[in-house]
Design an enzyme around this catalytic site. Structure first.
Site, mmCIF file in Angstrom:
data_model
loop_
_atom_site.group_PDB
_atom_site.id
_atom_site.type_symbol
_atom_site.label_atom_id
_atom_site.label_comp_id
_atom_site.label_asym_id
_atom_site.label_seq_id
_atom_site.Cartn_x
_atom_site.Cartn_y
_atom_site.Cartn_z
ATOM 1 N N ARG A 1 5.983 21.547 -8.297
ATOM 2 C CA ARG A 1 6.142 20.587 -7.185
ATOM 3 C C ARG A 1 4.804 20.370 -6.472
ATOM 4 O O ARG A 1 4.502 19.263 -6.021
ATOM 5 C CB ARG A 1 7.207 21.096 -6.199
ATOM 6 C CG ARG A 1 8.627 20.947 -6.768
ATOM 7 C CD ARG A 1 9.628 21.819 -6.039
ATOM 8 N NE ARG A 1 9.756 21.499 -4.641
ATOM 9 C CZ ARG A 1 10.125 22.391 -3.702
ATOM 10 N NH1 ARG A 1 10.393 23.632 -4.042
ATOM 11 N NH2 ARG A 1 10.234 22.008 -2.461
ATOM 12 N N ARG B 1 6.698 9.097 -1.232
ATOM 13 C CA ARG B 1 6.009 10.124 -2.024
ATOM 14 C C ARG B 1 5.163 9.509 -3.128
ATOM 15 O O ARG B 1 4.490 10.244 -3.849
ATOM 16 C CB ARG B 1 7.052 11.025 -2.669
ATOM 17 C CG ARG B 1 7.282 12.361 -1.947
ATOM 18 C CD ARG B 1 8.420 13.051 -2.668
ATOM 19 N NE ARG B 1 8.427 14.457 -2.612
ATOM 20 C CZ ARG B 1 9.222 15.191 -1.832
ATOM 21 N NH1 ARG B 1 10.025 14.608 -0.973
ATOM 22 N NH2 ARG B 1 9.224 16.496 -1.910
ATOM 23 N N ARG C 1 16.974 27.793 -2.189
ATOM 24 C CA ARG C 1 17.042 26.542 -2.949
ATOM 25 C C ARG C 1 16.677 26.820 -4.403
ATOM 26 O O ARG C 1 15.708 27.547 -4.646
ATOM 27 C CB ARG C 1 16.070 25.514 -2.348
ATOM 28 C CG ARG C 1 16.746 24.580 -1.360
ATOM 29 C CD ARG C 1 15.767 23.711 -0.638
ATOM 30 N NE ARG C 1 14.873 22.924 -1.481
ATOM 31 C CZ ARG C 1 14.043 21.986 -1.029
ATOM 32 N NH1 ARG C 1 14.019 21.714 0.262
ATOM 33 N NH2 ARG C 1 13.259 21.320 -1.838
ATOM 34 N N ARG D 1 11.709 30.912 1.789
ATOM 35 C CA ARG D 1 12.598 29.998 2.521
ATOM 36 C C ARG D 1 14.060 30.312 2.200
ATOM 37 O O ARG D 1 14.411 30.560 1.059
ATOM 38 C CB ARG D 1 12.283 28.552 2.139
ATOM 39 C CG ARG D 1 13.287 27.546 2.729
ATOM 40 C CD ARG D 1 12.751 26.147 2.786
ATOM 41 N NE ARG D 1 12.508 25.561 1.487
ATOM 42 C CZ ARG D 1 11.961 24.347 1.306
ATOM 43 N NH1 ARG D 1 11.614 23.619 2.359
ATOM 44 N NH2 ARG D 1 11.756 23.864 0.102
HETATM 45 P P1 ADP Z 1 9.074 21.276 4.068
HETATM 46 O O1 ADP Z 1 10.198 20.526 4.731
HETATM 47 O O2 ADP Z 1 7.728 20.677 4.356
HETATM 48 O O3 ADP Z 1 9.292 21.513 2.604
HETATM 49 P P2 ADP Z 1 10.085 23.546 5.636
HETATM 50 O O4 ADP Z 1 10.125 22.998 7.018
HETATM 51 O O5 ADP Z 1 11.379 23.715 4.930
HETATM 52 O O6 ADP Z 1 9.026 22.723 4.729
HETATM 53 O O7 ADP Z 1 9.318 24.944 5.705
HETATM 54 C C1 ADP Z 1 9.130 25.746 4.533
HETATM 55 C C2 ADP Z 1 9.328 27.221 4.889
HETATM 56 O O8 ADP Z 1 8.272 27.649 5.745
HETATM 57 C C3 ADP Z 1 10.635 27.518 5.634
HETATM 58 O O9 ADP Z 1 11.094 28.782 5.210
HETATM 59 C C4 ADP Z 1 10.209 27.547 7.115
HETATM 60 O O10 ADP Z 1 11.047 28.410 7.895
HETATM 61 C C5 ADP Z 1 8.786 28.092 7.013
HETATM 62 N N1 ADP Z 1 7.870 27.530 8.013
HETATM 63 C C6 ADP Z 1 7.860 26.265 8.502
HETATM 64 N N2 ADP Z 1 6.848 26.099 9.365
HETATM 65 C C7 ADP Z 1 6.192 27.293 9.411
HETATM 66 C C8 ADP Z 1 5.046 27.769 10.131
HETATM 67 N N3 ADP Z 1 4.358 26.968 10.957
HETATM 68 N N4 ADP Z 1 4.665 29.057 9.942
HETATM 69 C C9 ADP Z 1 5.355 29.867 9.081
HETATM 70 N N5 ADP Z 1 6.430 29.483 8.393
HETATM 71 C C10 ADP Z 1 6.849 28.210 8.535
HETATM 72 P P1 AMP Z 2 12.249 17.993 -0.578
HETATM 73 O O1 AMP Z 2 13.561 18.405 0.022
HETATM 74 O O2 AMP Z 2 11.523 16.964 0.220
HETATM 75 O O3 AMP Z 2 11.380 19.176 -0.938
HETATM 76 O O4 AMP Z 2 12.618 17.254 -1.956
HETATM 77 C C1 AMP Z 2 13.296 17.942 -2.978
HETATM 78 C C2 AMP Z 2 13.269 17.115 -4.261
HETATM 79 O O5 AMP Z 2 13.972 15.870 -4.067
HETATM 80 C C3 AMP Z 2 11.905 16.717 -4.806
HETATM 81 O O6 AMP Z 2 11.280 17.743 -5.567
HETATM 82 C C4 AMP Z 2 12.276 15.497 -5.669
HETATM 83 O O7 AMP Z 2 12.868 15.894 -6.894
HETATM 84 C C5 AMP Z 2 13.362 14.821 -4.811
HETATM 85 N N1 AMP Z 2 12.799 13.850 -3.843
HETATM 86 C C6 AMP Z 2 12.847 13.921 -2.491
HETATM 87 N N2 AMP Z 2 12.251 12.864 -1.930
HETATM 88 C C7 AMP Z 2 11.786 12.101 -2.951
HETATM 89 C C8 AMP Z 2 11.049 10.882 -3.012
HETATM 90 N N3 AMP Z 2 10.647 10.229 -1.911
HETATM 91 N N4 AMP Z 2 10.754 10.387 -4.245
HETATM 92 C C9 AMP Z 2 11.155 11.012 -5.362
HETATM 93 N N5 AMP Z 2 11.827 12.172 -5.380
HETATM 94 C C10 AMP Z 2 12.139 12.727 -4.173
#
Ligand code: ADP
Ligand code: AMP
Length: 217
Positions: free
Chosen positions: A171, A88, A160, A127
């Site tokens: 974020r 990141r 979350r 989500r």
């Molecule tokens: P990231 O891991 O990138 O933070 P997630 O995979 O958790 O994202 O997805 C974020 C939210 O969007 C979840 O609630 C998921 O179910 C939804 N989501 C993921 N892909 C799509 C899509 N292509 N269209 C609509 N909703 C989606």
């Molecule tokens: P994510 O589940 O990827 O949305 O990450 C949730 C949170 O975890 C982020 O907002 C950061 O606080 C921390 N985090 C996850 N991955 C990293 C990374 N590679 N470097 C720093 N912080 C991270």
């Protein structure tokens, strides 16, 4: 195959990672999941990371790089892995390259999933996650069969704590300021694949399959 999923929070990285991991038989490694697990277990790492996650700030590079290096020495990564949420920052990307280089390995592809900011806000505030098995849902786009209950393990779904509008907005700013430069970093290495993440979930999976070509099973 060694893959990295890049893209803003809410782009669908975790959702797609589950499918890619299953199809390609490589472990899905999410630093966010690892931090949340450590916080849940109350470990030293969890205590160090907690405030950062709550406020949507990045956990310091030294902690995060140490965590991923330890994970990548585990035997299940020998045939490849899928990184979700790491790297990141540029120092994280450079540390990963150096570490892989030392093993005579490299990243094969970086999939950059792009989604417009307005859609991301809707995705993240809607989500829902299962703390039992880690499944991810969306109230509208990917709902469970019974509202508020996990399809796989029957646990109650929750939101979350960092998916509130204020933290999500922060974020996304952090992504623009500290992570988006990695798109250029990997494009220059010639391993970046652009994925339009604005379509529905199966369509995005299909686009990933096409980007990976014959490596996709
Ligand atoms: P990231 O891991 O990138 O933070 P997630 O995979 O958790 O994202 O997805 C974020 C939210 O969007 C979840 O609630 C998921 O179910 C939804 N989501 C993921 N892909 C799509 C899509 N292509 N269209 C609509 N909703 C989606
Ligand atoms: P994510 O589940 O990827 O949305 O990450 C949730 C949170 O975890 C982020 O907002 C950061 O606080 C921390 N985090 C996850 N991955 C990293 C990374 N590679 N470097 C720093 N912080 C991270």
């Amino acid at each position: 195959m060694r893959l990295v999923l890049l893209g803003p929070p809410g782009a669908g990285k975790g959702t797609q990672a589950k499918e890619i991991s299953k199809r390609m038989s490589i472990p899905h490694i999410s630093t966010g999941d690892m931090f949340r697990q450590a916080i849940k277990e109350g470990t030293e790492l969890g205590k160090q990371a907690e405030a950062y996650l709550k406020e949507g700030r990045l956990v310091p590079d030294t902690i995060t790089i140490g965590l991923i290096q330890e994970r990548l020495t585990m035997p299940d990564t020998h045939n490849g892995f899928l990184l979700d949420g790491f790297p990141r920052t540029k120092p994280q990307a450079e540390a990963l390259d150096r570490w892989l280089d030392g093993q005579g390995a490299n990243i094969d592809y970086v999939l950059n999933i792009e989604v417009p900011r307005e859609q991301i806000l809707i995705r993240l505030t809607g989500r829902r996650i299962c703390k039992g098995c880690g499944a991810t849902y969306h109230v509208q786009y990917n709902p469970p069969q019974n509202s508020g209950i996990c399809d796989f393990c029957g646990e109650k779904l929750s939101q979350r704590p960092d998916d509130t509008e204020t933290v999500v907005s922060h974020r996304l700013d952090v992504y623009v300021e500290q992570t988006s430069l990695l798109v250029k970093y990997y494009r220059e290495k010639g391993i970046l694949k652009e994925i339009d993440g604005s379509h529905d979930i199966p369509e995005v999976t299909q686009a990933i399959g096409m980007a990976l070509g014959s490596d996709w099973r």
